[in-house]
Design an enzyme around this catalytic site. Structure first.
Site, short mmCIF file in Angstrom:
data_model
loop_
_atom_site.label_atom_id
_atom_site.label_comp_id
_atom_site.label_asym_id
_atom_site.label_seq_id
_atom_site.Cartn_x
_atom_site.Cartn_y
_atom_site.Cartn_z
N ASP A 184 0.87 -1.18 0.00
CA ASP A 184 0.00 0.00 0.00
C ASP A 184 0.90 1.23 0.00
O ASP A 184 1.66 1.45 0.95
CB ASP A 184 -0.92 0.01 1.22
N ASP A 221 -3.31 1.21 7.05
CA ASP A 221 -2.44 0.91 5.91
C ASP A 221 -2.12 -0.58 5.81
O ASP A 221 -2.06 -1.13 4.71
CB ASP A 221 -1.15 1.72 6.03
N GLU A 276 -1.31 -1.50 -5.78
CA GLU A 276 -2.58 -0.90 -6.21
C GLU A 276 -2.35 -0.06 -7.45
O GLU A 276 -1.34 0.65 -7.56
CB GLU A 276 -3.16 -0.04 -5.08
#
Length: 409
Positions: free
Chosen positions: A192, A356, A276
């Protein structure tokens, strides 16, 4: 796999003049070709082919007094400038027709001698050569001193000579390298990316954001103020511009070196890496734009992708619309939207999540699911039924029993 190996060049004053002449000739050929095609389009004439463009812009132009100085540089440099123009047009047409995915590509535009970056390219047929004494021999330029930080893995197919805004010269070699698969490991990681922490891994590891641009902001501010006080067109202003460019180049080089080290470490320690798919362009228009560009997420994910392909690792991107932050990694429940200052939250199932770390775990799970859907076997294949199980009887009584999740017949 083709990779680029960059090395610093140190041309003499005479060689700098020859390089400037080559930069200018390549720029003029590119602009002449672009102008010719634009005029043909405005007049309703057919599209000028690549061969016709080369004949008119290079071969015939050298015979005219206005362009006779094109013969002072290597013809390969001029041909490669037209090759860049042709590639730009093909990408533009492919983007219009939908064959090229991603963002729309704009048509090619004119090159300026005031651009911060100037470049020329020599292919193998130009007979450039790396000499035994370590110098790079280029046609009609001479033998340039190179600082070899590492050896080339194979014979280069082309070399580009680049001059950046800071006045530095680089030789960029294109070489073919073989894949080097690393030993297989069991761990897989989801990443992340953020601003407070540059990267948070699914195993709980947090990498603090170095913020190279923020750390250099004080010095950059002082140099920009000194630049603003200089008179336009003066020699002192040109020197101040170079100082500012050098300061920015130092920030970019430091960030790139740090990202290379971090990406190599992550690839070596994990068999699969999932990130991502962030829309950096959209985030660059928000109030966090400076911090987003300082982080350099796109460059970092690009490093992970090509290193995974080279070292036999798996790389995947999770959907950018995945609610990774709001989804519970334990039960899958999606909660309401939460503000950025909420760093921890509790799920009704009883799980306590770090914002996170939970997002990194969801990214890893989404990447693994997408990988299985694209190539791995997630369930046994079809097996022919036995003869006594395959038949149906019209008068047979149908069962009305049901299982949770399966509707009643």
């Amino acid at each position: 796999m083709q990779l680029r190996y960059n090395y610093r060049l140190y041309p003499t004053p005479g060689q700098q003049i020859e390089l400037a002449r080559a930069f200018g000739c390549a720029r003029v050929v590119f602009n002449d070709g672009l102008r010719l095609r634009q005029e043909a389009r405005e007049q309703g004439l057919p599209y000028v082919s690549d061969a016709e463009l080369s004949k008119r812009i290079i071969t015939q132009a050298k015979a005219t007094p206005e362009r006779a100085w094109l013969g002072e540089v290597s013809s390969v440099v001029l041909q490669q400038a037209l090759a860049d123009l042709n590639t730009a047009y093909r990408n533009f047409f492919a983007s219009l027709s939908g064959k090229r995915k991603g963002r729309k590509v704009a048509p090619p535009r004119y090159r300026s001698r005031k651009d911060n970056r100037q470049a020329i390219r020599f292919t193998r047929n130009s007979r450039f050569k790396v000499l035994g004494n370590g110098r790079l021999r280029l046609p009609k330029i001479g033998d340039l001193a190179v600082r070899w930080s590492r050896a080339l893995p194979s014979a280069p197919s082309s070399v580009a000579v680049i001059k950046d805004a800071a006045g530095r010269y680089f030789a960029s070699f294109v070489v073919q390298v073989a894949d080097e698969p690393l030993p297989t490991v069991e761990s897989e990681v989801g990443i992340d990316l953020g601003l407070v922490h540059f990267a948070v891994l699914s195993d709980g590891t947090k990498v603090a954001a170095p913020k190279f641009l923020r750390r250099a902001a004080r010095k950059l501010k002082r140099l920009q103020q000194a630049l603003a006080r200089k008179q336009r067109g003066s020699q002192n202003r040109r020197k101040a511009v170079v100082r500012v460019a050098r300061a920015h180049a130092r920030v970019a080089d430091t960030r790139r070196d740090w990202q290379h080290k971090l990406s190599t470490q992550i690839i070596r320690e994990n068999q699969a890496v999932y990130v991502e798919d962030l829309c950096v362009t959209g985030l660059g228009r928000t109030r966090l734009a400076k911090s987003v560009h300082d982080a350099g997420w796109a460059g970092f994910t690009g490093m992970l992708e090509y290193k995974a392909a080279r070292y036999g690792r798996t790389f995947g991107r999770a959907d950018r619309f995945l609610p990774s932050t709001r989804m519970c990694s334990a039960c899958g429940r999606i909660t309401e939207k939460m503000a950025l200052n909420v760093r921890t939250w509790d799920c009704p199932c009883g799980s306590h999540h770090d914002r996170d770390v939970n997002a990194a775990r969801n990214i890893r799970a989404a990447g693994q699911a997408d990988l299985n859907a694209r190539g791995a076997h997630v369930r046994p294949g079809l097996v022919p039924a036995a003869r006594n199980e395959a038949g149906t009887h019209p008068d047979a009584a149908r069962s009305t029993r049901s299982v949770e999740g399966i509707s009643v017949l």
